[in-house]
Design an enzyme around this catalytic site. Sequence first.
Site, PDB file in Angstrom:
ATOM      1  N   ASP A 267      45.143  37.929  49.894  1.00  0.00           N
ATOM      2  CA  ASP A 267      44.336  37.980  48.677  1.00  0.00           C
ATOM      3  C   ASP A 267      44.431  39.389  48.075  1.00  0.00           C
ATOM      4  O   ASP A 267      44.200  40.379  48.776  1.00  0.00           O
ATOM      5  CB  ASP A 267      42.886  37.647  49.078  1.00  0.00           C
ATOM      6  CG  ASP A 267      41.972  37.412  47.891  1.00  0.00           C
ATOM      7  OD1 ASP A 267      42.467  37.031  46.822  1.00  0.00           O
ATOM      8  OD2 ASP A 267      40.743  37.596  48.058  1.00  0.00           O
TER       9      ASP A 267
ATOM     10  N   ASP B  67      48.749  41.528  43.041  1.00  0.00           N
ATOM     11  CA  ASP B  67      47.864  41.703  41.890  1.00  0.00           C
ATOM     12  C   ASP B  67      48.269  42.963  41.139  1.00  0.00           C
ATOM     13  O   ASP B  67      47.800  44.055  41.420  1.00  0.00           O
ATOM     14  CB  ASP B  67      46.410  41.775  42.369  1.00  0.00           C
ATOM     15  CG  ASP B  67      45.447  41.954  41.207  1.00  0.00           C
ATOM     16  OD1 ASP B  67      45.920  42.027  40.052  1.00  0.00           O
ATOM     17  OD2 ASP B  67      44.234  42.014  41.462  1.00  0.00           O
TER      18      ASP B  67
ATOM     19  N   GLU C 212      49.121  37.876  38.803  1.00  0.00           N
ATOM     20  CA  GLU C 212      47.888  37.881  37.998  1.00  0.00           C
ATOM     21  C   GLU C 212      48.124  38.535  36.643  1.00  0.00           C
ATOM     22  O   GLU C 212      48.751  39.580  36.547  1.00  0.00           O
ATOM     23  CB  GLU C 212      46.753  38.604  38.741  1.00  0.00           C
ATOM     24  CG  GLU C 212      45.460  38.650  37.926  1.00  0.00           C
ATOM     25  CD  GLU C 212      44.205  39.038  38.729  1.00  0.00           C
ATOM     26  OE1 GLU C 212      44.098  38.634  39.898  1.00  0.00           O
ATOM     27  OE2 GLU C 212      43.351  39.733  38.175  1.00  0.00           O
TER      28      GLU C 212
ATOM     29  N   HIS D 154      34.377  39.015  40.053  1.00  0.00           N
ATOM     30  CA  HIS D 154      34.193  39.103  41.499  1.00  0.00           C
ATOM     31  C   HIS D 154      32.770  39.524  41.875  1.00  0.00           C
ATOM     32  O   HIS D 154      32.099  40.203  41.109  1.00  0.00           O
ATOM     33  CB  HIS D 154      35.189  40.104  42.099  1.00  0.00           C
ATOM     34  CG  HIS D 154      36.593  39.593  42.136  1.00  0.00           C
ATOM     35  ND1 HIS D 154      37.580  40.055  41.303  1.00  0.00           N
ATOM     36  CD2 HIS D 154      37.172  38.629  42.901  1.00  0.00           C
ATOM     37  CE1 HIS D 154      38.715  39.416  41.564  1.00  0.00           C
ATOM     38  NE2 HIS D 154      38.500  38.537  42.525  1.00  0.00           N
ATOM     39  N   GLY D 155      32.346  39.131  43.063  1.00  0.00           N
ATOM     40  CA  GLY D 155      31.078  39.585  43.612  1.00  0.00           C
ATOM     41  C   GLY D 155      29.917  38.659  43.302  1.00  0.00           C
ATOM     42  O   GLY D 155      30.079  37.615  42.647  1.00  0.00           O
TER      43      GLY D 155
ATOM     44  N   HIS E 146      40.057  33.126  40.237  1.00  0.00           N
ATOM     45  CA  HIS E 146      39.338  34.021  41.158  1.00  0.00           C
ATOM     46  C   HIS E 146      37.863  34.098  40.731  1.00  0.00           C
ATOM     47  O   HIS E 146      37.484  33.545  39.708  1.00  0.00           O
ATOM     48  CB  HIS E 146      39.946  35.435  41.080  1.00  0.00           C
ATOM     49  CG  HIS E 146      41.227  35.562  41.829  1.00  0.00           C
ATOM     50  ND1 HIS E 146      41.357  36.342  42.958  1.00  0.00           N
ATOM     51  CD2 HIS E 146      42.442  34.997  41.625  1.00  0.00           C
ATOM     52  CE1 HIS E 146      42.596  36.249  43.396  1.00  0.00           C
ATOM     53  NE2 HIS E 146      43.283  35.444  42.608  1.00  0.00           N
TER      54      HIS E 146
ATOM     55  N   ASN F  92      39.082  30.450  44.195  1.00  0.00           N
ATOM     56  CA  ASN F  92      38.727  31.454  45.208  1.00  0.00           C
ATOM     57  C   ASN F  92      37.219  31.631  45.322  1.00  0.00           C
ATOM     58  O   ASN F  92      36.549  31.929  44.323  1.00  0.00           O
ATOM     59  CB  ASN F  92      39.313  32.812  44.811  1.00  0.00           C
ATOM     60  CG  ASN F  92      40.811  32.880  44.970  1.00  0.00           C
ATOM     61  OD1 ASN F  92      41.470  31.864  45.199  1.00  0.00           O
ATOM     62  ND2 ASN F  92      41.347  34.078  44.859  1.00  0.00           N
ATOM     63  N   ILE F  93      36.719  31.479  46.531  1.00  0.00           N
ATOM     64  CA  ILE F  93      35.286  31.630  46.769  1.00  0.00           C
ATOM     65  C   ILE F  93      35.062  32.474  48.018  1.00  0.00           C
ATOM     66  O   ILE F  93      35.530  32.133  49.097  1.00  0.00           O
ATOM     67  CB  ILE F  93      34.613  30.244  46.920  1.00  0.00           C
ATOM     68  CG1 ILE F  93      34.743  29.458  45.602  1.00  0.00           C
ATOM     69  CG2 ILE F  93      33.142  30.393  47.324  1.00  0.00           C
ATOM     70  CD1 ILE F  93      34.367  27.998  45.689  1.00  0.00           C
TER      71      ILE F  93
HETATM   72  O1  LIG Z   1      38.133  35.857  43.893  1.00  0.00           O
HETATM   73  C1  LIG Z   1      37.700  35.976  45.023  1.00  0.00           C
HETATM   74  C2  LIG Z   1      38.601  36.399  46.110  1.00  0.00           C
HETATM   75  O2  LIG Z   1      39.869  36.718  45.632  1.00  0.00           O
HETATM   76  C3  LIG Z   1      36.280  35.703  45.389  1.00  0.00           C
HETATM   77  O3  LIG Z   1      35.434  35.599  44.267  1.00  0.00           O
HETATM   78  P1  LIG Z   1      33.836  35.594  44.447  1.00  0.00           P
HETATM   79  O4  LIG Z   1      33.400  37.024  44.598  1.00  0.00           O
HETATM   80  O5  LIG Z   1      33.279  35.014  43.178  1.00  0.00           O
HETATM   81  O6  LIG Z   1      33.504  34.767  45.623  1.00  0.00           O
HETATM   82  O1  LIG Z   2      38.341  39.621  45.695  1.00  0.00           O
HETATM   83  C1  LIG Z   2      37.722  40.087  46.652  1.00  0.00           C
HETATM   84  C2  LIG Z   2      37.408  39.236  47.843  1.00  0.00           C
HETATM   85  O2  LIG Z   2      36.090  38.740  47.741  1.00  0.00           O
HETATM   86  C3  LIG Z   2      37.626  40.018  49.100  1.00  0.00           C
HETATM   87  O3  LIG Z   2      36.688  41.031  49.233  1.00  0.00           O
HETATM   88  P1  LIG Z   2      36.971  42.281  50.219  1.00  0.00           P
HETATM   89  O4  LIG Z   2      38.039  43.090  49.583  1.00  0.00           O
HETATM   90  O5  LIG Z   2      35.637  43.003  50.275  1.00  0.00           O
HETATM   91  O6  LIG Z   2      37.374  41.708  51.551  1.00  0.00           O
HETATM   92 ZN   LIG Z   3      39.886  37.577  43.685  1.00  0.00          ZN
HETATM   93 ZN   LIG Z   4      42.927  41.883  39.871  1.00  0.00          ZN
END
Ligand SMILES: O=C(CO)COP(=O)(O)O
Ligand SMILES: O=C[C@H](O)COP(=O)(O)O
Ligand SMILES: [Zn+2]
Ligand SMILES: [Zn+2]
Length: 331
Positions: A94, A116, A146, A190-191, A233, A276-277
């Site tokens: 990822d 990415d 991406e 994200h987040g 994502h 993606n979750i």
């Molecule tokens: O895109 C993600 C990981 O690549 C996760 O997204 P979330 O933070 O919305 O769960």
């Molecule tokens: O896109 C981010 C994913 O949620 C992964 O998060 P992380 O980099 O903190 O492992």
């Molecule tokens: Zn992501």
């Molecule tokens: Zn990105």
Amino acid sequence: MAINYKELGLSSTPELFKKAVAGGYAIPAYNFNNLEQMQAIIQACVETKSPVILQVSAGARKYANATLLRNMAKGAVEYAKELGYEIPVVLHLDHGDTFELCKDCIDNGFSSVMIDGSHHSYEENVALTSKVVEYAHAHGVAVEGELGVLAGVEDDVVAEESTYTRPEEVEDFVKRTGVDSLAISIGTSHGAHKFTPEQCTKNEDGVLVPPPLKFDILEEIEKRIPGFPIVLHGSSSVPQEHVATINEFGGALKAAIGIPEDQLRQAAKSAVCKINIDSDGRLAMTAAVRKVMAENPGEFDPRKYLGPARDILKDLYMQKNINVLGSAEKA
Ligand SMILES: O=C(CO)COP(=O)(O)O
Ligand SMILES: O=C[C@H](O)COP(=O)(O)O
Ligand SMILES: [Zn+2]
Ligand SMILES: [Zn+2]
């Protein structure tokens, strides 16, 4: 010595994506960093008979160790069989940000990688992505690229504002790089803190609803690259009951709104074939751990709080597969 994903019994994405696009559903891509997350993902996907993409971020590799993660993924394939139903399991990097990281994952048994390059200029993104594709394809590994930038934090890169994907770029990007799938930016982020209540409006049931995803951009992209696998994502919905439990038992999360499930359901019916979750799982586990800890202050056996966290996570993922992504019964 390099290890190819086929030796680990892992699956590749192109066939799975083709079926998902044609079938109007999306394959879940769930992040994992430890044993309990992996168990919950596999249990949920076996029970719902769903294909699954196990996602590892650069942060996860640092946290859990690349060798252990690879062997966990190998174990996940055997574990699924042991649970009674064989499902396709993909091991995916990822948000890979360098050629070297992607190469290292390909050499360590990953069956899919994301490069990415969206934080670079368009031409730099094309060059970096093409380089990864060349190496990956020589090893039978598929690549996700991406275009467009999502707001939020991903592997310590903070993007304050999102930049939507420009549909006029997708055809050229896909052609010149040879990527197998494309992550786009249409309003997800994200987040856990995607939208504040102030950014939302109340619907007729009094529920706060964020601004809708840019389905017009998605449609325009689909017109330009018909049937091409699209990835979404930042697709956590931020379950309010888990936020409330966290805060009830000593947490201090700010009010946060995620992507409504009906919008993800709509996206899954389109060429979006990977969703993606991660954050929803983090919230669910944290809620369970906080509750058990608060209600059982004498408890100090990690199994007593990580076990319930794993069970809640499994329920969450089963619900996603069945009711949101439509991936249940597709394995
Ligand atoms: O895109 C993600 C990981 O690549 C996760 O997204 P979330 O933070 O919305 O769960
Ligand atoms: O896109 C981010 C994913 O949620 C992964 O998060 P992380 O980099 O903190 O492992
Ligand atoms: Zn992501
Ligand atoms: Zn990105």
